[in-house]
Enzyme design. Structure first.
Site, PDB file in Angstrom:
ATOM      1  N   LEU A   1      33.118  32.877  20.297  1.00  0.00           N
ATOM      2  CA  LEU A   1      32.968  31.774  19.745  1.00  0.00           C
ATOM      3  C   LEU A   1      32.310  30.379  20.436  1.00  0.00           C
ATOM      4  O   LEU A   1      31.810  30.218  21.888  1.00  0.00           O
ATOM      5  CB  LEU A   1      34.866  31.095  20.338  1.00  0.00           C
ATOM      6  CG  LEU A   1      35.035  30.008  19.625  1.00  0.00           C
ATOM      7  CD1 LEU A   1      34.940  29.688  18.328  1.00  0.00           C
ATOM      8  CD2 LEU A   1      36.398  29.030  20.546  1.00  0.00           C
TER       9      LEU A   1
ATOM     10  N   ASP B   1      43.451  13.871  18.004  1.00  0.00           N
ATOM     11  CA  ASP B   1      43.439  12.656  18.435  1.00  0.00           C
ATOM     12  C   ASP B   1      44.923  12.806  18.568  1.00  0.00           C
ATOM     13  O   ASP B   1      45.985  14.015  17.986  1.00  0.00           O
ATOM     14  CB  ASP B   1      43.247  12.183  16.641  1.00  0.00           C
ATOM     15  CG  ASP B   1      43.168  10.407  16.912  1.00  0.00           C
ATOM     16  OD1 ASP B   1      43.583  10.080  17.906  1.00  0.00           O
ATOM     17  OD2 ASP B   1      43.228   9.499  15.736  1.00  0.00           O
TER      18      ASP B   1
ATOM     19  N   HIS C   1      46.181  12.260  27.972  1.00  0.00           N
ATOM     20  CA  HIS C   1      44.437  13.213  28.063  1.00  0.00           C
ATOM     21  C   HIS C   1      44.820  14.651  28.381  1.00  0.00           C
ATOM     22  O   HIS C   1      44.093  15.565  28.373  1.00  0.00           O
ATOM     23  CB  HIS C   1      44.045  12.134  28.966  1.00  0.00           C
ATOM     24  CG  HIS C   1      43.495  11.143  27.968  1.00  0.00           C
ATOM     25  ND1 HIS C   1      43.483  11.360  26.642  1.00  0.00           N
ATOM     26  CD2 HIS C   1      43.012   9.882  27.781  1.00  0.00           C
ATOM     27  CE1 HIS C   1      42.964   9.611  25.654  1.00  0.00           C
ATOM     28  NE2 HIS C   1      43.451   9.239  27.305  1.00  0.00           N
TER      29      HIS C   1
HETATM   30  C1  IPE Z   1      38.355   9.657  17.017  1.00  0.00           C
HETATM   31  O1  IPE Z   1      39.039   8.847  18.053  1.00  0.00           O
HETATM   32  C2  IPE Z   1      37.378   9.757  17.971  1.00  0.00           C
HETATM   33  C3  IPE Z   1      37.953  11.119  19.630  1.00  0.00           C
HETATM   34  C4  IPE Z   1      38.973  11.866  18.811  1.00  0.00           C
HETATM   35  C5  IPE Z   1      37.154  11.456  20.326  1.00  0.00           C
HETATM   36  P1  IPE Z   1      40.008   7.661  17.994  1.00  0.00           P
HETATM   37  O2  IPE Z   1      41.253   7.485  18.059  1.00  0.00           O
HETATM   38  O3  IPE Z   1      38.923   7.490  19.047  1.00  0.00           O
HETATM   39  O4  IPE Z   1      39.641   7.008  16.696  1.00  0.00           O
HETATM   40  P2  IPE Z   1      39.682   5.408  16.103  1.00  0.00           P
HETATM   41  O5  IPE Z   1      39.859   4.279  16.935  1.00  0.00           O
HETATM   42  O6  IPE Z   1      41.453   5.549  15.584  1.00  0.00           O
HETATM   43  O7  IPE Z   1      39.045   5.382  14.387  1.00  0.00           O
HETATM   44  C1  IPE Z   2      42.655  11.747  21.529  1.00  0.00           C
HETATM   45  O1  IPE Z   2      43.650  10.604  21.737  1.00  0.00           O
HETATM   46  C2  IPE Z   2      41.602  11.297  22.583  1.00  0.00           C
HETATM   47  C3  IPE Z   2      40.109  10.486  22.507  1.00  0.00           C
HETATM   48  C4  IPE Z   2      40.082   9.633  21.746  1.00  0.00           C
HETATM   49  C5  IPE Z   2      40.086   9.916  23.572  1.00  0.00           C
HETATM   50  P1  IPE Z   2      43.377   8.568  21.248  1.00  0.00           P
HETATM   51  O2  IPE Z   2      42.967   8.628  23.008  1.00  0.00           O
HETATM   52  O3  IPE Z   2      42.867   8.632  20.770  1.00  0.00           O
HETATM   53  O4  IPE Z   2      45.335   8.744  21.573  1.00  0.00           O
HETATM   54  P2  IPE Z   2      45.266   7.458  20.272  1.00  0.00           P
HETATM   55  O5  IPE Z   2      45.144   7.868  19.529  1.00  0.00           O
HETATM   56  O6  IPE Z   2      45.141   6.505  21.215  1.00  0.00           O
HETATM   57  O7  IPE Z   2      46.643   8.222  20.234  1.00  0.00           O
HETATM   58 MG    MG Z   3      43.287   8.011  18.591  1.00  0.00          MG
END
Ligand code: IPE
Ligand code: IPE
Ligand code: MG
Length: 245
Positions: free
Chosen positions: A131, A20, A37
């Site tokens: 792995l 995240d 990403h």
């Molecule tokens: C959780 O992250 C899902 C992934 C890392 C794929 P999100 O960024 O979508 O989660 P919330 O919405 O902040 O809980």
């Molecule tokens: C995690 O990063 C990747 C996915 C959930 C796809 P985020 O896209 O949730 O990044 P933030 O949380 O908005 O910074």
């Molecule tokens: Mg996120």
């Protein structure tokens, strides 16, 4: 800290990471979220190679949740198109590596092209002995458990099992992680202290580790801090503290 500083006898078998913070990492630098990403995907490669090097058996990563479809179409498209580009470009390297790649989650909402790559990558790495890198994509625990319950109900209906034989092992064996070793350590990056519908059954007795670091910055030092922290935990599983040797 480097992976060579870790105590090899305290390395977990199975770690999972909620990747995240890609978007915030990019925003902090005045860049579009997609840059985060992209950087995050390359970071996953580096972290997977490190986990393989130190003999972690399973690394399960949360890459796209069943809820992430709510995001703008442009971002969702990027999240599915970028891995396709990556697989095309690095296919040979993936096939020549030691790492086995698997996907867990729904597959019925994937495009034909994405599904095709999922199959190619899973099949071409299926004999790899290193792995097991599992990519949770269109994954959510509610969906996984619902899917398992439906399968079990069907087996009961068809007379293959009787309801009395339903136990914890049977349920675990109907999850996407059926033949995996138990989840030892769950890591979430980016400072959020929540689980967001990830591996709810599997984490019943896992150790949890949260860090403020955004996923693209989660490097060898950060991984080692998490593993070193895990190594010092006392896992009791409801029993009593291990006698000091
Ligand atoms: C959780 O992250 C899902 C992934 C890392 C794929 P999100 O960024 O979508 O989660 P919330 O919405 O902040 O809980
Ligand atoms: C995690 O990063 C990747 C996915 C959930 C796809 P985020 O896209 O949730 O990044 P933030 O949380 O908005 O910074
Ligand atoms: Mg996120």
């Amino acid at each position: 800290m480097k992976v060579t500083d870790l105590d090899p006898s305290r390395i977990p078998n199975h770690i999972a990471i909620i990747l995240d913070g890609n978007g915030r990492w990019a925003k902090k630098r005045g860049l579009p979220r997609t840059y985060g990403h992209r950087k995050g995907a390359f970071n996953l490669r580096d972290i997977a190679l490190l986990c393989d090097k130190i003999n972690i058996k399973y690394l399960t990563v949360y890459c796209f949740s069943t809820e992430n479809w709510k995001r703008p179409k442009d971002e969702v498209d990027y999240l599915f198109n970028q891995p396709i580009k990556y697989f095309k470009r690095y296919r040979k390297r993936i096939e020549n590596s030691n790492i086995r790649i698997k996907f867990i989650g729904r597959r019925d909402r994937f495009s034909d092209e994405f599904l095709n790559w999922v199959n190619i990558i899973e099949e071409s790495t299926s004999t790899h002995k290193g792995l097991v890198l599992t990519i949770a994509c269109d994954y959510g625990s509610y969906e996984e458990i619902t899917h398992a319950v439906k399968e079990i109900a069907l087996e009961v209906k068809e007379g293959k099992i009787n309801p009395e034989s339903i136990n914890e092992d049977l349920i675990a064996n109907h999850l996407y992680t059926a033949d995996y070793l138990p989840l030892d350590l769950l890591i979430r990056t980016s400072g959020e202290i929540r689980i967001s519908n990830f591996m709810l059954w599997q984490m019943a007795y896992s150790e949890l580790y949260f860090t403020d670091t955004y996923w693209p910055d989660f490097n060898e030092d950060e991984l080692c801090k998490a593993l070193d922290n895990y190594a010092k935990r006392d896992r009791r599983f409801g029993g009593l503290k291990e006698a000091k040797k």
